[in-house]
Scaffold this motif. Sequence first.
Motif, PDB file in Angstrom:
ATOM      1  N   ASN A   1       0.602  -1.441   0.300  1.00 26.22           N
ATOM      2  CA  ASN A   1      -0.056  -0.014   0.479  1.00 26.22           C
ATOM      3  C   ASN A   1       0.875   0.986   0.106  1.00 26.22           C
ATOM      4  OD1 ASN A   1      -0.126   0.704   2.438  1.00 26.22           O
ATOM      5  ND2 ASN A   1      -0.424  -1.009   2.975  1.00 26.22           N
ATOM      6  N   ILE A   2       0.220   2.696   0.062  1.00 31.97           N
ATOM      7  CA  ILE A   2       1.151   3.823   0.280  1.00 31.97           C
ATOM      8  C   ILE A   2       0.886   4.751   1.570  1.00 31.97           C
ATOM      9  CG2 ILE A   2       1.165   3.482  -2.322  1.00 31.97           C
ATOM     10  CD1 ILE A   2      -0.766   6.035  -2.497  1.00 31.97           C
ATOM     11  N   PHE A   3      -0.045   4.026   1.989  1.00 29.10           N
ATOM     12  CA  PHE A   3       0.209   4.301   3.562  1.00 29.10           C
ATOM     13  C   PHE A   3       1.128   5.543   3.960  1.00 29.10           C
ATOM     14  CE2 PHE A   3      -3.329   1.742   3.923  1.00 29.10           C
ATOM     15  CZ  PHE A   3      -4.622   2.839   3.940  1.00 29.10           C
ATOM     16  N   SER A   4       2.482   4.733   4.119  1.00 32.55           N
ATOM     17  CA  SER A   4       3.750   5.306   4.553  1.00 32.55           C
ATOM     18  C   SER A   4       4.615   6.894   3.858  1.00 32.55           C
ATOM     19  CB  SER A   4       4.764   4.252   4.694  1.00 32.55           C
ATOM     20  OG  SER A   4       5.346   3.709   3.164  1.00 32.55           O
ATOM     21  N   GLU A   5       3.583   6.333   2.166  1.00 36.40           N
ATOM     22  CA  GLU A   5       4.114   7.511   1.469  1.00 36.40           C
ATOM     23  C   GLU A   5       3.338   8.640   1.227  1.00 36.40           C
ATOM     24  OE1 GLU A   5       6.121   3.915  -0.793  1.00 36.40           O
ATOM     25  OE2 GLU A   5       3.943   4.332   0.387  1.00 36.40           O
ATOM     26  N   VAL A   6       1.733   8.087   1.347  1.00 38.02           N
ATOM     27  CA  VAL A   6       1.081   9.309   2.073  1.00 38.02           C
ATOM     28  C   VAL A   6       1.465  10.250   3.316  1.00 38.02           C
ATOM     29  CG1 VAL A   6      -1.690  10.120   2.491  1.00 38.02           C
ATOM     30  CG2 VAL A   6      -0.547   7.883   0.858  1.00 38.02           C
ATOM     31  N   LEU A   7       1.285   9.464   3.963  1.00 33.05           N
ATOM     32  CA  LEU A   7       2.055  10.235   5.251  1.00 33.05           C
ATOM     33  C   LEU A   7       3.715  10.302   5.402  1.00 33.05           C
ATOM     34  CD1 LEU A   7       0.837   9.952   8.623  1.00 33.05           C
ATOM     35  CD2 LEU A   7       2.030   8.233   8.795  1.00 33.05           C
TER      36      LEU A   7
ATOM     37  N   GLN B   1      -4.054  20.915   2.583  1.00 31.17           N
ATOM     38  CA  GLN B   1      -5.318  20.580   2.056  1.00 31.17           C
ATOM     39  C   GLN B   1      -5.060  19.543   1.042  1.00 31.17           C
ATOM     40  OE1 GLN B   1      -7.257  24.143  -0.140  1.00 31.17           O
ATOM     41  NE2 GLN B   1      -8.395  23.917   0.683  1.00 31.17           N
ATOM     42  N   ALA B   2      -5.918  18.530   1.295  1.00 30.80           N
ATOM     43  CA  ALA B   2      -5.788  17.309  -0.344  1.00 30.80           C
ATOM     44  C   ALA B   2      -4.841  17.440  -1.615  1.00 30.80           C
ATOM     45  CB  ALA B   2      -6.549  15.998  -0.328  1.00 30.80           C
ATOM     46  N   ASN B   3      -5.193  17.845  -2.118  1.00 26.87           N
ATOM     47  CA  ASN B   3      -4.453  18.772  -3.261  1.00 26.87           C
ATOM     48  C   ASN B   3      -2.768  19.221  -3.599  1.00 26.87           C
ATOM     49  OD1 ASN B   3      -4.873  21.962  -2.523  1.00 26.87           O
ATOM     50  ND2 ASN B   3      -6.319  21.831  -3.968  1.00 26.87           N
ATOM     51  N   ASP B   4      -2.866  20.039  -2.197  1.00 24.80           N
ATOM     52  CA  ASP B   4      -1.382  20.271  -1.825  1.00 24.80           C
ATOM     53  C   ASP B   4      -0.503  18.737  -1.702  1.00 24.80           C
ATOM     54  OD1 ASP B   4      -2.974  23.025  -1.319  1.00 24.80           O
ATOM     55  OD2 ASP B   4      -2.311  22.246   0.720  1.00 24.80           O
ATOM     56  N   LEU B   5      -0.757  18.228  -1.455  1.00 26.19           N
ATOM     57  CA  LEU B   5       0.109  16.179  -1.529  1.00 26.19           C
ATOM     58  C   LEU B   5       0.092  15.782  -3.271  1.00 26.19           C
ATOM     59  CD1 LEU B   5      -1.426  14.215   1.308  1.00 26.19           C
ATOM     60  CD2 LEU B   5       0.882  16.768   1.158  1.00 26.19           C
TER      61      LEU B   5
ATOM     62  N   PRO C   1       2.012  16.920  -6.063  1.00 22.69           N
ATOM     63  CA  PRO C   1       3.908  17.024  -6.492  1.00 22.69           C
ATOM     64  C   PRO C   1       4.296  15.984  -5.448  1.00 22.69           C
ATOM     65  CG  PRO C   1       2.546  19.164  -5.951  1.00 22.69           C
ATOM     66  CD  PRO C   1       1.436  18.371  -5.654  1.00 22.69           C
ATOM     67  N   ILE C   2       4.070  16.441  -4.057  1.00 23.86           N
ATOM     68  CA  ILE C   2       5.199  15.966  -4.259  1.00 23.86           C
ATOM     69  C   ILE C   2       4.637  13.852  -3.901  1.00 23.86           C
ATOM     70  CG2 ILE C   2       5.846  15.156  -1.656  1.00 23.86           C
ATOM     71  CD1 ILE C   2       4.338  17.792  -0.303  1.00 23.86           C
ATOM     72  N   LEU C   3       3.601  13.595  -4.091  1.00 22.59           N
ATOM     73  CA  LEU C   3       3.171  11.890  -4.171  1.00 22.59           C
ATOM     74  C   LEU C   3       3.404  11.673  -5.313  1.00 22.59           C
ATOM     75  CD1 LEU C   3      -0.054  11.468  -1.444  1.00 22.59           C
ATOM     76  CD2 LEU C   3       2.222  10.284  -1.484  1.00 22.59           C
ATOM     77  N   SER C   4       3.095  12.411  -6.573  1.00 26.62           N
ATOM     78  CA  SER C   4       3.759  12.260  -7.870  1.00 26.62           C
ATOM     79  C   SER C   4       5.129  11.616  -7.919  1.00 26.62           C
ATOM     80  CB  SER C   4       3.274  13.463  -8.483  1.00 26.62           C
ATOM     81  OG  SER C   4       2.463  13.465  -8.661  1.00 26.62           O
ATOM     82  N   GLU C   5       5.978  12.574  -7.243  1.00 30.30           N
ATOM     83  CA  GLU C   5       7.702  12.954  -7.006  1.00 30.30           C
ATOM     84  C   GLU C   5       7.927  11.637  -6.197  1.00 30.30           C
ATOM     85  OE1 GLU C   5      11.525  15.057  -5.942  1.00 30.30           O
ATOM     86  OE2 GLU C   5       9.746  16.010  -5.952  1.00 30.30           O
TER      87      GLU C   5
ATOM     88  N   LYS D   1       5.328   8.826 -10.447  1.00 35.46           N
ATOM     89  CA  LYS D   1       4.815   8.938 -11.154  1.00 35.46           C
ATOM     90  C   LYS D   1       3.275   9.636 -11.133  1.00 35.46           C
ATOM     91  CE  LYS D   1       2.024   5.115  -9.019  1.00 35.46           C
ATOM     92  NZ  LYS D   1       0.924   4.119  -8.724  1.00 35.46           N
ATOM     93  N   ASP D   2       2.497  10.159 -12.032  1.00 27.61           N
ATOM     94  CA  ASP D   2       0.958  11.212 -11.516  1.00 27.61           C
ATOM     95  C   ASP D   2       0.501  10.779 -10.733  1.00 27.61           C
ATOM     96  OD1 ASP D   2       0.259  13.640 -12.680  1.00 27.61           O
ATOM     97  OD2 ASP D   2      -1.045  12.947 -13.495  1.00 27.61           O
ATOM     98  N   THR D   3       0.521  11.301  -9.419  1.00 24.33           N
ATOM     99  CA  THR D   3      -1.086  11.075  -8.367  1.00 24.33           C
ATOM    100  C   THR D   3      -1.785  11.590  -8.147  1.00 24.33           C
ATOM    101  OG1 THR D   3       1.098   9.456  -7.843  1.00 24.33           O
ATOM    102  CG2 THR D   3      -1.028  10.265  -6.616  1.00 24.33           C
ATOM    103  N   LYS D   4      -2.989  11.937  -8.127  1.00 25.10           N
ATOM    104  CA  LYS D   4      -4.086  12.288  -8.095  1.00 25.10           C
ATOM    105  C   LYS D   4      -4.850  12.636  -6.802  1.00 25.10           C
ATOM    106  CE  LYS D   4      -3.083  14.851 -12.857  1.00 25.10           C
ATOM    107  NZ  LYS D   4      -2.549  16.285 -12.589  1.00 25.10           N
ATOM    108  N   VAL D   5      -5.062  13.348  -6.346  1.00 29.58           N
ATOM    109  CA  VAL D   5      -6.010  13.269  -5.152  1.00 29.58           C
ATOM    110  C   VAL D   5      -6.708  12.708  -4.724  1.00 29.58           C
ATOM    111  CG1 VAL D   5      -7.680  14.662  -4.102  1.00 29.58           C
ATOM    112  CG2 VAL D   5      -6.738  15.835  -4.768  1.00 29.58           C
ATOM    113  N   ASN D   6      -7.602  11.406  -6.134  1.00 30.34           N
ATOM    114  CA  ASN D   6      -8.239  10.392  -5.859  1.00 30.34           C
ATOM    115  C   ASN D   6      -7.494   9.401  -5.495  1.00 30.34           C
ATOM    116  OD1 ASN D   6      -7.855  10.588  -8.453  1.00 30.34           O
ATOM    117  ND2 ASN D   6      -9.562   9.925  -9.333  1.00 30.34           N
TER     118      ASN D   6
END
Length: 399
Positions: free
Chosen positions: A307-313, A328-332, A334-338, A342-347
Amino acid sequence: MDQEIIRKLGVLSEVYTPAYPIEIKELFSGRDSQFRNVFSFIGQKGYHCLIFGDRGVGKTSFSNIVKVVCESDRQVAKISCNSDDTYESMWINVLSKLSIKHEEVKQDIGFNTEPEKTENVILLSNLVSGEDITIPKLLSIFQHLGNPIIILDEFDRLDPDRFNKRLLTDTIKAISDNLPDVTIIIVGVSEDVGSLILEHESIERNIGQIHMPAMSPLEIEAIIKKGEQPLGLKFSQDVVNKIIELSSGYPHFTHALCYYAATSAIYDRSDTIDAVHLSIAIRQTIDNAHESLRNSYRIATLATKQNIFSEVLYAASIVQTDEYGYFQANDLEPILSEILGKDTKVNNFTFHLGKFCIAERGEILRVTGSKNRHRYKFKNPLMRAFIRLKIEAQSSVTQ
């Protein structure tokens, strides 16, 4: 053990204090604008102030230094509130820190003897009992003290079922109206004044508000550099930059990293604190972190399958927040994409943010706002720095 090592370790325990608030003015760094504000409020008749902010930003150290500076020319009573306090017991504690001088005259028998005068100091708490603590009684006591300052630290720990905050608000108003040279400073964990005290309209003009945000990079750097001269050590610039990054604006972690890194350098008989010493300090800081931080991180990142729990955290720990720590969620995105490459969207990660806000993942985050405008914040703001330390330690192992 080498005497020079013993000497430096003794100095080190005074300069960097991760387990204890600073009490020595010369060892305190930063907060210049907050100091200007608090002394401006103290200088105004009938004015009091409230210092508020997240846990771990250095409010107690700040109030300690305010006490040190002010007690050179006036009495200062600083107490730490607790959940057992009532209105009466809190004031008894305050009065135990204040005193009056009482002169006694003793006349010996005889015509040619001079009366003997002795000056005694009497604690005000010895003159009253809990039943005596009323607003009129406090006013009558304080009028004999000139211009005392009363600092109520950890005010948020008071239990609203035991402590009458409305009565305290009335007391502050009465002091402002009748004894304008008395100053009360309230210090506590909060995001706003209303959650610390029960306000009424007439007191708003009597309380100045001082918000303590996380410290700026320059303030954190000042803490780091403070120990170089007395210890005879030099932090390499790369280490300084990394400590600033890992501290996330929380001086507790700055002190911890500096303490353990400097300890390692002292035992190595090195004049420079380098990346090796910092690596040791990171592991020791993690090992000595509060159990609640370690346990919350473990629950939040627990995985039985990929899963990506540690990456989101981790993304949440390094995202730019507002001055109160919210994002806010959308602030994450560009960070999560890096992080994920890969391109990662809010959903792709709102599910994970939601899980972090419930018991299943330890309620490591809290959420406010409407459904489409959710704002998130770490329940314990110190977690931001702890996560960075964990990731840094893990990355150093894999390199």
